[in-house]
Scaffold this motif. Structure first.
Motif, PDB file in Angstrom:
ATOM      1  N   LYS A   2      -8.407   3.540  -4.646  1.00 55.59           N
ATOM      2  CA  LYS A   2      -7.277   4.040  -5.409  1.00 55.59           C
ATOM      3  C   LYS A   2      -6.249   4.701  -4.487  1.00 55.59           C
ATOM      4  O   LYS A   2      -5.045   4.551  -4.686  1.00 55.59           O
ATOM      5  CB  LYS A   2      -7.765   5.032  -6.456  1.00 55.59           C
ATOM      6  CG  LYS A   2      -6.678   5.569  -7.328  1.00 55.59           C
ATOM      7  CD  LYS A   2      -7.230   6.574  -8.324  1.00 55.59           C
ATOM      8  CE  LYS A   2      -6.080   7.199  -9.096  1.00 55.59           C
ATOM      9  NZ  LYS A   2      -6.506   8.314  -9.908  1.00 55.59           N
ATOM     10  N   ASP A   3      -6.722   5.424  -3.479  1.00 60.51           N
ATOM     11  CA  ASP A   3      -5.809   6.088  -2.546  1.00 60.51           C
ATOM     12  C   ASP A   3      -4.981   5.083  -1.758  1.00 60.51           C
ATOM     13  O   ASP A   3      -3.795   5.313  -1.509  1.00 60.51           O
ATOM     14  CB  ASP A   3      -6.582   6.982  -1.575  1.00 60.51           C
ATOM     15  CG  ASP A   3      -7.212   8.169  -2.271  1.00 60.51           C
ATOM     16  OD1 ASP A   3      -6.706   8.546  -3.347  1.00 60.51           O
ATOM     17  OD2 ASP A   3      -8.204   8.704  -1.755  1.00 60.51           O
ATOM     18  N   ILE A   4      -5.610   3.971  -1.376  1.00 61.20           N
ATOM     19  CA  ILE A   4      -4.876   2.941  -0.628  1.00 61.20           C
ATOM     20  C   ILE A   4      -3.793   2.324  -1.506  1.00 61.20           C
ATOM     21  O   ILE A   4      -2.660   2.106  -1.049  1.00 61.20           O
ATOM     22  CB  ILE A   4      -5.849   1.867  -0.107  1.00 61.20           C
ATOM     23  CG1 ILE A   4      -6.802   2.486   0.917  1.00 61.20           C
ATOM     24  CG2 ILE A   4      -5.093   0.706   0.500  1.00 61.20           C
ATOM     25  CD1 ILE A   4      -7.892   1.569   1.367  1.00 61.20           C
ATOM     26  N   LYS A   5      -4.107   2.075  -2.781  1.00 61.33           N
ATOM     27  CA  LYS A   5      -3.113   1.497  -3.694  1.00 61.33           C
ATOM     28  C   LYS A   5      -1.958   2.470  -3.921  1.00 61.33           C
ATOM     29  O   LYS A   5      -0.801   2.065  -3.937  1.00 61.33           O
ATOM     30  CB  LYS A   5      -3.768   1.134  -5.028  1.00 61.33           C
ATOM     31  CG  LYS A   5      -4.671  -0.071  -4.955  1.00 61.33           C
ATOM     32  CD  LYS A   5      -5.261  -0.381  -6.310  1.00 61.33           C
ATOM     33  CE  LYS A   5      -6.206  -1.572  -6.228  1.00 61.33           C
ATOM     34  NZ  LYS A   5      -6.835  -1.862  -7.526  1.00 61.33           N
ATOM     35  N   GLU A   6      -2.274   3.757  -4.108  1.00 65.46           N
ATOM     36  CA  GLU A   6      -1.218   4.749  -4.292  1.00 65.46           C
ATOM     37  C   GLU A   6      -0.343   4.857  -3.051  1.00 65.46           C
ATOM     38  O   GLU A   6       0.880   4.942  -3.154  1.00 65.46           O
ATOM     39  CB  GLU A   6      -1.815   6.116  -4.613  1.00 65.46           C
ATOM     40  CG  GLU A   6      -2.267   6.274  -6.032  1.00 65.46           C
ATOM     41  CD  GLU A   6      -2.753   7.679  -6.316  1.00 65.46           C
ATOM     42  OE1 GLU A   6      -2.641   8.550  -5.434  1.00 65.46           O
ATOM     43  OE2 GLU A   6      -3.249   7.894  -7.430  1.00 65.46           O
ATOM     44  N   THR A   7      -0.974   4.864  -1.884  1.00 67.18           N
ATOM     45  CA  THR A   7      -0.214   4.958  -0.640  1.00 67.18           C
ATOM     46  C   THR A   7       0.700   3.751  -0.481  1.00 67.18           C
ATOM     47  O   THR A   7       1.871   3.893  -0.106  1.00 67.18           O
ATOM     48  CB  THR A   7      -1.177   5.057   0.556  1.00 67.18           C
ATOM     49  OG1 THR A   7      -2.047   6.168   0.362  1.00 67.18           O
ATOM     50  CG2 THR A   7      -0.422   5.226   1.854  1.00 67.18           C
ATOM     51  N   ALA A   8       0.192   2.565  -0.764  1.00 70.82           N
ATOM     52  CA  ALA A   8       1.015   1.350  -0.663  1.00 70.82           C
ATOM     53  C   ALA A   8       2.168   1.396  -1.669  1.00 70.82           C
ATOM     54  O   ALA A   8       3.306   1.023  -1.341  1.00 70.82           O
ATOM     55  CB  ALA A   8       0.155   0.118  -0.901  1.00 70.82           C
ATOM     56  N   LEU A   9       1.887   1.867  -2.875  1.00 67.77           N
ATOM     57  CA  LEU A   9       2.931   1.962  -3.890  1.00 67.77           C
ATOM     58  C   LEU A   9       4.028   2.937  -3.453  1.00 67.77           C
ATOM     59  O   LEU A   9       5.221   2.620  -3.536  1.00 67.77           O
ATOM     60  CB  LEU A   9       2.328   2.411  -5.223  1.00 67.77           C
ATOM     61  CG  LEU A   9       3.298   2.578  -6.379  1.00 67.77           C
ATOM     62  CD1 LEU A   9       3.854   1.219  -6.781  1.00 67.77           C
ATOM     63  CD2 LEU A   9       2.618   3.248  -7.546  1.00 67.77           C
ATOM     64  N   TYR A  10       3.635   4.116  -2.969  1.00 65.48           N
ATOM     65  CA  TYR A  10       4.621   5.098  -2.506  1.00 65.48           C
ATOM     66  C   TYR A  10       5.404   4.564  -1.306  1.00 65.48           C
ATOM     67  O   TYR A  10       6.597   4.806  -1.177  1.00 65.48           O
ATOM     68  CB  TYR A  10       3.947   6.412  -2.143  1.00 65.48           C
ATOM     69  CG  TYR A  10       3.356   7.135  -3.329  1.00 65.48           C
ATOM     70  CD1 TYR A  10       3.909   6.999  -4.599  1.00 65.48           C
ATOM     71  CD2 TYR A  10       2.245   7.943  -3.184  1.00 65.48           C
ATOM     72  CE1 TYR A  10       3.367   7.653  -5.688  1.00 65.48           C
ATOM     73  CE2 TYR A  10       1.694   8.602  -4.269  1.00 65.48           C
ATOM     74  CZ  TYR A  10       2.263   8.457  -5.518  1.00 65.48           C
ATOM     75  OH  TYR A  10       1.725   9.108  -6.585  1.00 65.48           O
ATOM     76  N   PHE A  11       4.733   3.845  -0.426  1.00 62.99           N
ATOM     77  CA  PHE A  11       5.402   3.271   0.743  1.00 62.99           C
ATOM     78  C   PHE A  11       6.467   2.270   0.314  1.00 62.99           C
ATOM     79  O   PHE A  11       7.601   2.300   0.799  1.00 62.99           O
ATOM     80  CB  PHE A  11       4.372   2.610   1.666  1.00 62.99           C
ATOM     81  CG  PHE A  11       4.981   1.923   2.846  1.00 62.99           C
ATOM     82  CD1 PHE A  11       5.463   2.654   3.912  1.00 62.99           C
ATOM     83  CD2 PHE A  11       5.082   0.541   2.880  1.00 62.99           C
ATOM     84  CE1 PHE A  11       6.038   2.024   5.001  1.00 62.99           C
ATOM     85  CE2 PHE A  11       5.647  -0.101   3.952  1.00 62.99           C
ATOM     86  CZ  PHE A  11       6.126   0.652   5.021  1.00 62.99           C
ATOM     87  N   PHE A  12       6.125   1.377  -0.620  1.00 65.16           N
ATOM     88  CA  PHE A  12       7.082   0.362  -1.048  1.00 65.16           C
ATOM     89  C   PHE A  12       8.228   0.971  -1.848  1.00 65.16           C
ATOM     90  O   PHE A  12       9.370   0.534  -1.724  1.00 65.16           O
ATOM     91  CB  PHE A  12       6.383  -0.748  -1.828  1.00 65.16           C
ATOM     92  CG  PHE A  12       5.603  -1.672  -0.951  1.00 65.16           C
ATOM     93  CD1 PHE A  12       6.205  -2.333   0.108  1.00 65.16           C
ATOM     94  CD2 PHE A  12       4.259  -1.868  -1.159  1.00 65.16           C
ATOM     95  CE1 PHE A  12       5.483  -3.177   0.934  1.00 65.16           C
ATOM     96  CE2 PHE A  12       3.524  -2.704  -0.339  1.00 65.16           C
ATOM     97  CZ  PHE A  12       4.137  -3.362   0.708  1.00 65.16           C
TER      98      PHE A  12
END
Length: 76
Positions: A2-12
């Motif tokens: 979940k943390d990786i998905k959130e980080t990717a979402l915030y990055f994009f």
């Protein structure tokens, strides 16, 4: 995961915002664009320096490190 998905979402999201702002700055006259870019760069450097100082403060408050084999407890 979940943390990786959130980080990717915030990055994009931040990438889209930054590219939109950069497109907007580059589409206006060059004198005003250079002024806005220099202000944004100055703010970025200033905020990065403040973040670095806060990070150092957090490390020194919460790290259980020893100096010359003497434990320094957190000051709280």
């Amino acid at each position: 995961m979940k943390d990786i998905k959130e980080t990717a979402l915030y990055f994009f999201i931040s990438l889209i915002i930054v590219s939109g702002v950069l497109f907007w700055v580059l589409s206006i006259p060059p004198e005003i664009g250079k002024l806005i870019i220099s202000i944004m760069l100055g703010l970025f450097i200033y905020i990065g320096f403040i973040f670095f100082l806060c990070l150092l403060n957090y490390i020194f408050k919460h790290a259980k490190c020893t100096v010359f084999n003497v434990f320094i407890p957190p000051s709280e």
